[in-house]
Design a protein around this motif. Structure first.
Motif, PDB file in Angstrom:
ATOM      1  N   CYS A  58       0.855  -1.188   0.000  1.00  0.00           N
ATOM      2  CA  CYS A  58       0.000   0.000   0.000  1.00  0.00           C
ATOM      3  C   CYS A  58       0.893   1.242   0.000  1.00  0.00           C
ATOM      4  O   CYS A  58       2.008   1.208   0.512  1.00  0.00           O
ATOM      5  CB  CYS A  58      -0.856   0.061   1.268  1.00  0.00           C
ATOM      6  N   GLY A  59       0.380   2.310  -0.554  1.00  0.00           N
ATOM      7  CA  GLY A  59       1.051   3.611  -0.463  1.00  0.00           C
ATOM      8  C   GLY A  59       2.467   3.583  -1.010  1.00  0.00           C
ATOM      9  O   GLY A  59       2.738   3.097  -2.119  1.00  0.00           O
ATOM     10  N   THR A  60       3.386   4.089  -0.205  1.00  0.00           N
ATOM     11  CA  THR A  60       4.782   4.160  -0.618  1.00  0.00           C
ATOM     12  C   THR A  60       5.354   2.767  -0.880  1.00  0.00           C
ATOM     13  O   THR A  60       6.160   2.578  -1.800  1.00  0.00           O
ATOM     14  CB  THR A  60       5.588   4.912   0.464  1.00  0.00           C
ATOM     15  N   SER A  61       4.930   1.793  -0.100  1.00  0.00           N
ATOM     16  CA  SER A  61       5.426   0.429  -0.313  1.00  0.00           C
ATOM     17  C   SER A  61       4.968  -0.103  -1.669  1.00  0.00           C
ATOM     18  O   SER A  61       5.700  -0.849  -2.337  1.00  0.00           O
ATOM     19  CB  SER A  61       4.939  -0.489   0.807  1.00  0.00           C
ATOM     20  N   SER A 105       6.150  -4.003   3.241  1.00  0.00           N
ATOM     21  CA  SER A 105       5.543  -3.189   4.299  1.00  0.00           C
ATOM     22  C   SER A 105       6.593  -2.692   5.279  1.00  0.00           C
ATOM     23  O   SER A 105       7.329  -3.490   5.859  1.00  0.00           O
ATOM     24  CB  SER A 105       4.488  -4.008   5.053  1.00  0.00           C
ATOM     25  N   GLN A 106       6.662  -1.407   5.434  1.00  0.00           N
ATOM     26  CA  GLN A 106       7.571  -0.829   6.431  1.00  0.00           C
ATOM     27  C   GLN A 106       7.190  -1.326   7.822  1.00  0.00           C
ATOM     28  O   GLN A 106       7.994  -1.925   8.522  1.00  0.00           O
ATOM     29  CB  GLN A 106       7.505   0.699   6.364  1.00  0.00           C
ATOM     30  N   SER A 107       5.958  -1.071   8.224  1.00  0.00           N
ATOM     31  CA  SER A 107       5.529  -1.383   9.596  1.00  0.00           C
ATOM     32  C   SER A 107       5.362  -2.881   9.824  1.00  0.00           C
ATOM     33  O   SER A 107       5.502  -3.367  10.935  1.00  0.00           O
ATOM     34  CB  SER A 107       4.197  -0.697   9.877  1.00  0.00           C
ATOM     35  N   THR A 110       0.288  -3.474   8.280  1.00  0.00           N
ATOM     36  CA  THR A 110      -0.802  -2.956   7.453  1.00  0.00           C
ATOM     37  C   THR A 110      -1.852  -4.043   7.208  1.00  0.00           C
ATOM     38  O   THR A 110      -1.540  -5.108   6.666  1.00  0.00           O
ATOM     39  CB  THR A 110      -0.225  -2.404   6.131  1.00  0.00           C
ATOM     40  N   VAL A 156       5.572  10.260   9.742  1.00  0.00           N
ATOM     41  CA  VAL A 156       4.494   9.505   9.097  1.00  0.00           C
ATOM     42  C   VAL A 156       4.798   9.292   7.607  1.00  0.00           C
ATOM     43  O   VAL A 156       4.529   8.236   7.053  1.00  0.00           O
ATOM     44  CB  VAL A 156       3.132  10.200   9.328  1.00  0.00           C
ATOM     45  N   ALA A 157       5.368  10.293   6.975  1.00  0.00           N
ATOM     46  CA  ALA A 157       5.711  10.143   5.558  1.00  0.00           C
ATOM     47  C   ALA A 157       6.926   9.224   5.436  1.00  0.00           C
ATOM     48  O   ALA A 157       7.966   9.453   6.035  1.00  0.00           O
ATOM     49  CB  ALA A 157       6.015  11.500   4.944  1.00  0.00           C
ATOM     50  N   SER A 158       6.767   8.191   4.650  1.00  0.00           N
ATOM     51  CA  SER A 158       7.832   7.207   4.512  1.00  0.00           C
ATOM     52  C   SER A 158       8.928   7.725   3.582  1.00  0.00           C
ATOM     53  O   SER A 158       8.649   8.166   2.466  1.00  0.00           O
ATOM     54  CB  SER A 158       7.209   5.922   3.952  1.00  0.00           C
ATOM     55  N   GLN A 165      13.626  -0.332   0.939  1.00  0.00           N
ATOM     56  CA  GLN A 165      12.839  -1.362   0.239  1.00  0.00           C
ATOM     57  C   GLN A 165      13.368  -1.577  -1.179  1.00  0.00           C
ATOM     58  O   GLN A 165      13.554  -2.717  -1.623  1.00  0.00           O
ATOM     59  CB  GLN A 165      11.364  -0.928   0.157  1.00  0.00           C
ATOM     60  N   LEU A 242       2.967  11.840  -3.928  1.00  0.00           N
ATOM     61  CA  LEU A 242       2.374  11.379  -2.659  1.00  0.00           C
ATOM     62  C   LEU A 242       3.008  12.109  -1.471  1.00  0.00           C
ATOM     63  O   LEU A 242       2.306  12.551  -0.552  1.00  0.00           O
ATOM     64  CB  LEU A 242       2.548   9.858  -2.505  1.00  0.00           C
ATOM     65  N   LYS A 243       4.333  12.256  -1.500  1.00  0.00           N
ATOM     66  CA  LYS A 243       5.004  12.949  -0.400  1.00  0.00           C
ATOM     67  C   LYS A 243       4.447  14.363  -0.261  1.00  0.00           C
ATOM     68  O   LYS A 243       4.157  14.821   0.835  1.00  0.00           O
ATOM     69  CB  LYS A 243       6.526  13.036  -0.624  1.00  0.00           C
ATOM     70  N   GLU A 246       0.683  14.385   1.075  1.00  0.00           N
ATOM     71  CA  GLU A 246       0.385  13.981   2.448  1.00  0.00           C
ATOM     72  C   GLU A 246       0.907  14.951   3.494  1.00  0.00           C
ATOM     73  O   GLU A 246       0.299  15.085   4.544  1.00  0.00           O
ATOM     74  CB  GLU A 246       0.849  12.550   2.730  1.00  0.00           C
ATOM     75  N   VAL A 363      -1.371   1.519   9.347  1.00  0.00           N
ATOM     76  CA  VAL A 363      -2.804   1.457   9.077  1.00  0.00           C
ATOM     77  C   VAL A 363      -3.291   0.036   9.372  1.00  0.00           C
ATOM     78  O   VAL A 363      -3.268  -0.830   8.503  1.00  0.00           O
ATOM     79  CB  VAL A 363      -3.118   1.889   7.637  1.00  0.00           C
TER      80      VAL A 363
HETATM   81  C1  F6R Z   1       3.349   7.292   2.692  1.00  0.00           C
HETATM   82  C2  F6R Z   1       3.072   6.307   3.709  1.00  0.00           C
HETATM   83  C3  F6R Z   1       1.994   5.301   3.486  1.00  0.00           C
HETATM   84  C4  F6R Z   1       2.551   3.891   3.737  1.00  0.00           C
HETATM   85  C5  F6R Z   1       1.438   2.841   3.646  1.00  0.00           C
HETATM   86  C6  F6R Z   1       1.979   1.431   3.806  1.00  0.00           C
HETATM   87  O1  F6R Z   1       4.385   8.133   3.046  1.00  0.00           O
HETATM   88  O2  F6R Z   1       3.726   6.279   4.705  1.00  0.00           O
HETATM   89  O3  F6R Z   1       1.477   5.411   2.202  1.00  0.00           O
HETATM   90  O4  F6R Z   1       3.543   3.641   2.810  1.00  0.00           O
HETATM   91  O5  F6R Z   1       0.478   3.093   4.646  1.00  0.00           O
HETATM   92  O6  F6R Z   1       2.578   1.255   5.055  1.00  0.00           O
HETATM   93  P1  F6R Z   1       3.512   0.010   5.344  1.00  0.00           P
HETATM   94  O7  F6R Z   1       4.690   0.125   4.465  1.00  0.00           O
HETATM   95  O8  F6R Z   1       3.855   0.126   6.802  1.00  0.00           O
HETATM   96  O9  F6R Z   1       2.710  -1.221   5.044  1.00  0.00           O
END
Ligand code: F6R
Length: 366
Positions: A58-61, A105-107, A110, A156-158, A165, A242-243, A246, A363
């Motif tokens: 999702c998103g940046t990932s 996924s960073q976190s 998700t 919050v902004a990745s 990644q 996106l950066k 957001e 998220v």
């Molecule tokens: C953008 C951002 C979000 C995450 C997205 C996925 O800067 O932070 O778009 O990239 O919510 O999150 P992860 O990578 O944690 O699954």
């Protein structure tokens, strides 16, 4: 805790030379030509033999996944599809045994990405994870994987998670290509050497921070932005947009540069800033003609150019130079000025950069 920076986001942008290096440490050795991903060892044959890879995130990932699509197809010659996890899970996706799913996924928490993994697993796919948080739910749900070593990302902004990644996905693609025997040894060795040079090149881009701030100042009150790129720089355009969205709350859209004439070109007038990633690569000439189309309609062009480019400075309003980079590795460097630009505009607008409204760092609800 912010290490002398005003915000975590800026600190994390500046940490990228290290987080990229950390994501390669112990894995890449350009001198010996060795590439080793411990977490993939038992599954590398399966990856190399796969007929299809589906990447979810999702998103940046998801943007990192789009970059990886180009790299896997180019180097390992394996067809790749990139899906938003939220779309993938609510279709009846066609997945068979032998398919590889890579979840990014960073976190690692998700909800949609985790659900996409469970669905793919139930259909017999082999799941690889690219996560930043050790022991996270997604990392635990996968069969194999390779962690990014970006360190904790607080903003919050990745930012640094994205480049980590892309680094790790590049290593996976190279490992698969080598195992499959589809990459020339000379190219393989060259890319390892180039990879090791990336942290120093990112460092060089960071030295342009003051210049980027001056450009940001000029466009602080723009109402819209367009970002354009082609090839590997197309996902970078999406990520730049996106950066900005957001953290500054300015409407921004990323497009593949050639798609502009199929609609978005109608938006261009003297008030429209257009950020174009126009580095010297195989699509350079094409991007230059896209820039001419924008200038003919009086758009204001900020171009990300390759050091020593003498053609573009005379054509566009502003240039931000970045070092020469092998095309396959370009996003690792070309995304950095866009992160800084978004940061500066948001700060000048007085936004809460580290905690933008309506957004959460992970998220965990769908
Ligand atoms: C953008 C951002 C979000 C995450 C997205 C996925 O800067 O932070 O778009 O990239 O919510 O999150 P992860 O990578 O944690 O699954």
């Amino acid at each position: 805790e912010k290490g002398g920076f005003d915000h975590f986001m800026l600190k994390e942008i500046f940490e990228q030379p290290r987080s990229i290096a950390d994501s390669m440490r112990g894995r890449v050795n350009a001198d010996t030509g060795l590439l080793l991903l411990g977490g993939l060892r038992d599954y590398l044959d399966k990856l190399a033999a796969s007929k299809r890879i589906v990447i979810v995130g999702c998103g940046t990932s998801w943007h990192a996944g789009l970059v990886a699509e180009y790299i896997f197809e180019e180097l390992a010659r394996i067809p790749v599809e990139v899906e938003y996890a939220s779309e993938f899970r609510y279709r009846n996706p066609i997945i068979s045994e032998g398919d590889i799913v890579i979840a990014i996924s960073q976190s690692g928490e998700t909800a949609d990405t985790l659900a996409a993994i469970e669905l793919a697993k139930s259909k017999g796919a082999t799941i690889f994870g690219v996560c930043n948080v050790v022991g996270s739910s997604i990392a635990r749900a996968t069969h194999a994987g390779a962690y990014t070593h970006a360190g904790p990302e607080i903003g919050v902004a990745s930012t640094k998670a994205f480049t980590a990644q892309v680094t790790v996905l590049t290593l996976m693609a190279l490992a698969a290509a080598q195992r499959k025997g589809v990459i020339a040894d000379s190219l393989f060795r060259q890319l390892l050497v180039e990879l090791e040079s990336i942290p120093a090149k990112v460092e060089k881009v960071l030295q342009a921070a003051e210049k980027i701030k001056e450009i940001a100042y000029i466009f602080t009150y723009a109402r819209n932005f367009i970002y354009l790129g082609r090839g590997l720089n197309f996902p970078v355009a999406l990520e730049g947009a996106l950066k900005l969205k957001e953290i500054s709350y300015i409407h921004a859209e990323g497009y593949p540069a050639a798609e502009m004439k199929h609609g978005p070109i109608a938006l261009i007038d003297e008030d429209m800033p257009v950020v174009v990633i126009a580095t010297k690569d195989s699509s350079y000439e094409k991007v230059v003609s896209n820039i001419q189309e924008v200038k003919a309609r009086k758009g204001r062009v900020i171009a990300i150019t390759t050091e020593g480019d003498t053609q573009l400075p005379g054509m566009v309003d502003f240039t931000i130079e970045i070092p020469k980079v092998h095309e396959v590795l370009m996003p690792l460097v070309s995304v950095v000025p866009l992160q800084l630009l978004a940061y500066d505009v948001a700060v000048m607008r007085g936004r809460n950069v580290d905690q933008p409204r309506n957004l959460a760092k992970s998220v965990t609800v769908e």
